[in-house]
Design an enzyme around this catalytic site. Structure first.
Site, short mmCIF file in Angstrom:
data_model
loop_
_atom_site.label_atom_id
_atom_site.label_comp_id
_atom_site.label_asym_id
_atom_site.label_seq_id
_atom_site.Cartn_x
_atom_site.Cartn_y
_atom_site.Cartn_z
N LEU A 61 7.57 1.32 -17.31
CA LEU A 61 6.80 2.39 -16.68
C LEU A 61 7.81 3.25 -15.93
O LEU A 61 8.75 2.73 -15.32
CB LEU A 61 5.77 1.83 -15.69
CG LEU A 61 4.57 1.06 -16.23
CD1 LEU A 61 3.69 0.59 -15.07
CD2 LEU A 61 3.75 1.91 -17.19
N ASP A 62 7.63 4.57 -15.97
CA ASP A 62 8.49 5.44 -15.19
C ASP A 62 8.45 5.03 -13.73
O ASP A 62 7.43 4.51 -13.24
CB ASP A 62 8.03 6.90 -15.30
CG ASP A 62 8.25 7.48 -16.69
OD1 ASP A 62 9.02 6.89 -17.46
OD2 ASP A 62 7.63 8.52 -16.97
N LYS A 63 9.54 5.28 -13.03
CA LYS A 63 9.60 4.96 -11.60
C LYS A 63 8.40 5.55 -10.85
O LYS A 63 7.81 4.90 -9.98
CB LYS A 63 10.90 5.52 -11.01
CG LYS A 63 11.07 5.30 -9.53
CD LYS A 63 12.39 5.90 -9.05
CE LYS A 63 12.56 5.71 -7.55
NZ LYS A 63 13.83 6.32 -7.04
N THR A 65 5.41 6.26 -11.97
CA THR A 65 4.11 5.82 -12.47
C THR A 65 3.75 4.47 -11.88
O THR A 65 4.58 3.56 -11.83
CB THR A 65 4.13 5.72 -14.01
OG1 THR A 65 4.52 6.98 -14.56
CG2 THR A 65 2.77 5.33 -14.56
N ARG A 173 3.56 12.69 -19.93
CA ARG A 173 3.87 13.82 -19.08
C ARG A 173 4.23 15.05 -19.91
O ARG A 173 3.79 16.17 -19.61
CB ARG A 173 5.02 13.45 -18.13
CG ARG A 173 4.65 12.33 -17.16
CD ARG A 173 5.87 11.64 -16.57
NE ARG A 173 6.70 12.57 -15.83
CZ ARG A 173 7.88 12.24 -15.31
NH1 ARG A 173 8.36 11.01 -15.46
NH2 ARG A 173 8.57 13.14 -14.64
#
Length: 244
Positions: A61-63, A65, A173
């Site tokens: 997961l993106d930082k 998110t 995104r």
């Protein structure tokens, strides 16, 4: 303070002898990265500290998110779950607050250029061609806020359920920006005017994207598994203010 906050928000959602799923708070990296050398806390190490054993990352997961993050507890399980991710048989569901009123539902099929990093820089040019990417979305609710941005006195927002069919870097995104409904709080692909409004209005700054569900086959029994994750308080606060 940061340590206490992240430990408070990081919680175990599911655990058996093969895997563990956690709620990852926004702002926490999954593991060490050369991009954020100053960071000292990571979901991998924090989870290992909580459950007292080694974990194997399966996906990212993106930082920015928040939400559901799955780890394997042994190498065999890691291979099984990784294969399910690679074969797109794991269904991932996210919630996002986006600018504008999106259509009731839709399917985005838009190839994404490979995002270069230290590893990609070593790859051959032909390996960096745009990759196919697909995302399905459903509009769960819409709202409007009386606030002037540019020439518009009222701003429109949607709460969307997003289901990526592929797993490209920053796919959700980039796809939402592609259809002109960028995710609020996205500093890279979003709308800075709406991001600033939310920060001032809510007194908090975050990316309003959260991983809420994972559906897959249990790596040992092959039984269907559905894992669900609560929303972080900061995300729920925004929904309450928006009356969504």
């Amino acid at each position: 303070m940061q340590t206490l906050l992240q430990l408070e928000n990081l919680s175990v959602i599911y655990q058996d002898e093969y895997m563990v799923a956690i709620h990852k708070p926004a702002g926490l990296l999954v593991h060490r990265s050369p991009i954020d050398k100053q960071e000292t806390q990571f979901a991998v190490q924090l989870t290992e500290g909580i459950i007292g054993q080694k974990v194997f990352p399966i996906h990212r997961l993106d930082k920015a998110t928040s939400g559901l993050l799955l780890f394997a507890l042994d190498a065999t399980t890691a291979r099984n779950l990784s294969d399910q991710f690679m074969n797109h048989t794991i269904q991932k569901t996210y919630l996002a607050i986006c600018r504008g009123w999106a259509t009731e539902s839709g399917h985005i099929e838009h190839a994404l250029k490979y995002k270069r990093d230290k590893i990609a820089e070593k790859m051959k040019r032909e390996q960096l061609e745009p990759q196919s990417a697909e995302t399905a979305y459903k509009n769960l609710a819409t709202t409007s806020v009386n606030h002037t941005i540019g020439r518009y006195e009222q701003q429109r927002y949607s709460l969307l359920e997003l289901k990526p069919r592929t797993g490209r870097k920053h796919q959700l995104r980039r796809h939402m920006n592609h259809i002109v409904h960028p995710i609020i709080g996205d500093t890279k692909y979003g709308d800075r005017h709406h991001n600033h409004f939310f920060s001032e209005w809510l007194g908090q700054h975050r990316l309003y994207l959260a991983a809420t569900q994972l559906q897959f086959l249990h790596p040992k029994t092959s039984e269907p598994i559905l894992l669900e994750c609560h929303l972080e308080n900061s995300f729920q606060h925004a929904l309450n203010k928006l009356k969504l």
